[in-house]
Scaffold this motif. Structure first.
Motif: not given
Length: 233
Positions: A131-158
């Protein structure tokens, strides 16, 4: 440096095949590791790398679609066929990655369910190690999604800033065109007034010539009459 119209297309295609070869190696390794019972975290990490490489390969295909527009018509057909083959290969590996990911998720779920049968309730708020491993994996996926969202937002602002700058330039150009149009309109009115003035001057000149000619004729007649009278006397 090669400056031929197909050089960039060939370069993107080569990078695409390198990425696909790396994806193929990882997917084949995951299939073998599944038979040997590899660690779930390692498989998931490999699949995440596969997804990132497939995203890069998708970007290469997009670049190839752009470059193919500038290829001469005489050889464009064969490059279009190569592009279709590339797209088909990308779709196949995307589907294979998705199926393998779903299979691993089902396997992990079944393994987790089996390990919980008959096990005592633990005080650990995160459950067991799986369960902890799945939680860590989900956190990693969430962080990756957040990073992509921030990158998309930066591109949109530019993009928004560039759009605003373009609109400002267009507005300035419109104002310049309007000013030039007003200047031309003013010059046209001035030309019309000058033309009217010249016409009036020409008309007065002709009138003055007629009057002058009439005066000369009258004077000549008077002189003739005077001379005639002198001669008669």
């Amino acid at each position: 440096m090669d400056s031929s119209p197909t050089s960039l297309f060939d370069s993107y295609e080569q990078e695409f095949h390198q990425l696909i070869d790396a994806v193929r190696t990882k997917l084949d390794g995951d299939a073998k590791n599944e038979q040997g019972g590899s660690v779930p975290e390692q498989r998931k990490a490999a699949l995440r790398r596969v997804e990132m490489e497939l995203d890069e390969a998708d970007e290469m295909v997009s670049q190839m679609e752009i470059e193919i527009q500038g290829i001469p018509q005489s050889i464009k057909a064969q490059y279009q066929a190569r592009l279709r083959t590339t797209k088909s290969e990308l779709s196949r590996y995307k589907k294979l990655s998705k199926d393998l990911h779903s299979h691993f998720n089902r396997t992990d779920l079944l393994a987790s369910s089996g390990s919980r049968v008959g096990s005592p309730i633990s005080d650990d708020p995160y459950g067991n190690a799986s369960d902890r491993s799945r939680l860590l994996s989900g956190t990693t996926v969430l962080e990756d999604g957040t990073r992509r969202l921030q990158e998309s937002q930066r591109i949109a602002l530019e993009t928004e800033g560039q759009g605003a700058e373009i609109l400002m330039n267009l507005r300035q150009q419109r104002e310049q065109i309007e000013n030039a149009r007003d200047t031309l309109h003013t010059a046209d009115n001035a030309i019309d007034r000058a033309s009217g003035t010249l016409k009036k001057m020409i008309r007065r000149m002709y009138q003055q010539r007629v009057v002058t000619a009439a005066i000369i004729i009258v004077l000549v007649l008077l002189i003739c009459i005077i001379i005639w009278e002198k001669l008669l006397r």
